[in-house]
Design a protein around this motif. Structure first.
Motif, PDB file in Angstrom:
ATOM      1  N   ASP A 410      -2.611  24.332  64.160  1.00 17.99           N
ATOM      2  CA  ASP A 410      -1.548  23.584  63.935  1.00 17.99           C
ATOM      3  C   ASP A 410      -1.566  23.362  62.534  1.00 17.99           C
ATOM      4  O   ASP A 410      -0.373  23.263  62.082  1.00 17.99           O
ATOM      5  N   GLN A 411      -2.573  23.383  61.879  1.00 19.00           N
ATOM      6  CA  GLN A 411      -2.430  22.996  60.359  1.00 19.00           C
ATOM      7  C   GLN A 411      -1.905  24.301  59.559  1.00 19.00           C
ATOM      8  O   GLN A 411      -1.064  24.250  58.660  1.00 19.00           O
ATOM      9  N   ALA A 412      -2.207  25.567  60.371  1.00 15.50           N
ATOM     10  CA  ALA A 412      -1.470  26.826  59.755  1.00 15.50           C
ATOM     11  C   ALA A 412      -0.070  26.835  60.203  1.00 15.50           C
ATOM     12  O   ALA A 412       0.855  27.013  59.156  1.00 15.50           O
ATOM     13  N   MET A 413       0.257  26.117  61.072  1.00 10.90           N
ATOM     14  CA  MET A 413       1.730  25.974  61.486  1.00 10.90           C
ATOM     15  C   MET A 413       2.385  25.152  60.643  1.00 10.90           C
ATOM     16  O   MET A 413       3.625  25.253  59.960  1.00 10.90           O
ATOM     17  N   ALA A 414       1.916  23.940  60.180  1.00  6.99           N
ATOM     18  CA  ALA A 414       2.355  22.939  59.136  1.00  6.99           C
ATOM     19  C   ALA A 414       2.605  23.596  57.920  1.00  6.99           C
ATOM     20  O   ALA A 414       3.715  23.517  57.334  1.00  6.99           O
ATOM     21  N   ALA A 415       1.520  24.377  57.473  1.00  7.99           N
ATOM     22  CA  ALA A 415       1.736  25.236  56.074  1.00  7.99           C
ATOM     23  C   ALA A 415       2.739  26.113  56.227  1.00  7.99           C
ATOM     24  O   ALA A 415       3.895  26.181  55.194  1.00  7.99           O
TER      25      ALA A 415
END
Length: 453
Positions: A410-415
């Motif tokens: 999810d944090q990769a998606m946010a980035a």
């Protein structure tokens, strides 16, 4: 006298009609339409199961740290995971396995129960409410709206993030990298037996793949690594004890926790992890495969998202944390899975663990690491940049680097969303409104994770 009327001659019989059941199933699962076969789907489903079978041992071990009875967590993992995966195959007709997410069970065990001092029934109550919220947004098709708005460059970035994550899971299980608090903290032992098992499995898989043996590459790699583990004495430790004690956590969740304002942030974090994580995994796993139609969409997406959410609700009632589409499904997809038949096979095998629990102690989880890294390599090398767009390369790089740094999809998606949306604004372009909203919500959810837990 015509030929058929001549004595001793019989008319040539017409070709046999295909069995109606076989034809109906072929059409229902789009087996021929997606260029697959029954044999390929069955082998691919078994490949996915072998790659994720560790979860029936690891999930109870992690949740046991929170006080949840291990037998109950094992029952929830195998029973709910098996049924949900079969539902994914029969209803959504997609080859995705469903199992408890490792990011969620670690959060519940070490943050919610360990750090915040909630009881495990209260923690399961939070999981339940996050699942209910997931069902609501899935029924309202909000997740589908987000998926539909994701541009092509973002889909490539998410596929790269999923591939990187799968590879890191393999490296972590093989002890080549060390993690602390869910983050990479250093290098591990590159010469130990688990590491050598990875090398053996990866070498065999790459060799067989070079010979064109797609499914055999995965299965051969796992078999070779398992054989090495048997000689090296690598095991997973004590296995679960079948069905004994499986109902110890049944309906033990504390639903009154919703009245505690402090629990709301935990519920929101669980919701965000599931909401965006599932989107990234489904998009990433299907990118560049026949699972997508001509417009880049995935038929059966709505059903898949509902199965994912429903499994979380059912899992919390049985004694486990949130269920998600498992990234190890990529192993089966690489082996040729293109329909829900593969998921049905995986689900049946996962459900059968309920009756084969004691045997799982003899299945070395390290034997799957070579296959995981092999699939990661194939996924990453198969990616193609969208044109010569440097923005696409920047978005993909942001997603991959964030995955390595955080081990969080999810944090990769946010980035990826932040870089894509920010660059579009700097270029004077107007991003789609759904991208604006998704970027803001993703950023807020990541900040909430760091501020509240």
């Amino acid at each position: 006298m015509t030929a058929p009327d001549r004595p001793g001659l019989r008319p040539k019989p017409p070709p046999p009609e295909p069995r109606s059941g076989h034809g109906t199933l072929d059409r229902y699962f789009s087996l021929s339409a997606r260029g697959s076969t029954w044999r390929r789907e069955i082998v691919a489903g078994a490949s996915t199961f072998l790659a994720l079978s560790y979860i029936v041992v690891v999930n109870p071990a992690v949740l046991g740290q929170a006080g949840i009875p291990r037998a109950a967590a094992f029952f929830a993992t195998a029973a709910v995971g098996g049924l949900a995966t079969m539902a994914m195959g029969l209803w959504a007709r997609l080859p995705f396995a469903v199992a408890p997410g490792m990011e969620m069970n670690a959060m519940i065990a070490f943050s919610v129960v360990g750090a915040l001092a909630y009881t495990w029934p209260e923690a399961l109550g939070m999981v339940f409410w996050s699942g209910v919220a997931m069902l609501a947004v899935s029924l309202l098709r909000l997740r589908e709206a987000v998926i539909d708005a994701i541009p092509r460059r973002m889909r490539t970035a998410l596929a790269a993030a999923v591939g990187t994550f799968i590879g890191l899971v393999g490296l972590q299980i093989a002890h080549l990298v060390v993690t602390s608090d869910g983050r990479l903290s250093g290098l591990g032992d590159w010469t130990g037996s688990p590491a050598v098992a990875l090398y053996v499995g990866l070498a065999v898989a790459l060799g067989l793949d070079a010979l064109g043996a797609r499914a055999a590459a995965v299965l051969g790699g796992i078999a070779a690594a398992a054989l090495y583990c048997a000689f090296a004495g690598v095991t997973t430790g004590p296995g679960p004890d079948g069905l004994h004690g499986g109902g110890a956590a049944l309906l033990r969740f504390d639903l009154t926790v919703i009245a505690d304002p402090k629990a709301w942030s935990v519920i929101l974090v669980l919701f965000a992890l599931d909401f965006f994580g599932s989107i990234a995994k489904v998009v990433g796993l299907s990118a560049g495969t026949p699972l997508q139609d001509g417009t880049g969409q995935v038929p059966g997406m709505r059903q898949a998202l509902l199965v994912d959410a429903g499994a979380t609700v059912a899992g919390s009632a049985a004694g486990s944390t949130s269920f998600v589409a498992f990234v190890e499904s990529a192993v089966g997809i690489r082996a040729g899975a293109r329909t829900g038949i593969a998921a049905v096979v995986t689900g049946l095998l996962l459900f059968s663990c309920l009756f084969l629990g004691p045997l799982l102690a003899h299945v070395p989880v390290e034997a799957t690491t070579g296959a995981l890294v092999f699939v990661a390599v194939k996924m990453l090398t198969a990616l193609r940049p969208v044109g010569t767009d440097r923005l696409g390369l920047a978005v993909t790089a942001a997603a991959v680097v964030t995955t390595v740094a955080t081990l969080a999809i999810d944090q990769a998606m946010a980035a990826a969303f932040v870089v894509s949306t920010g660059a579009s604004v700097l270029r004077g372009r107007r991003p789609h409104p759904a991208l604006w909203v998704t970027t803001l919500v993703l950023t807020a959810s990541v900040l909430l994770q760091y501020l509240s837990l």
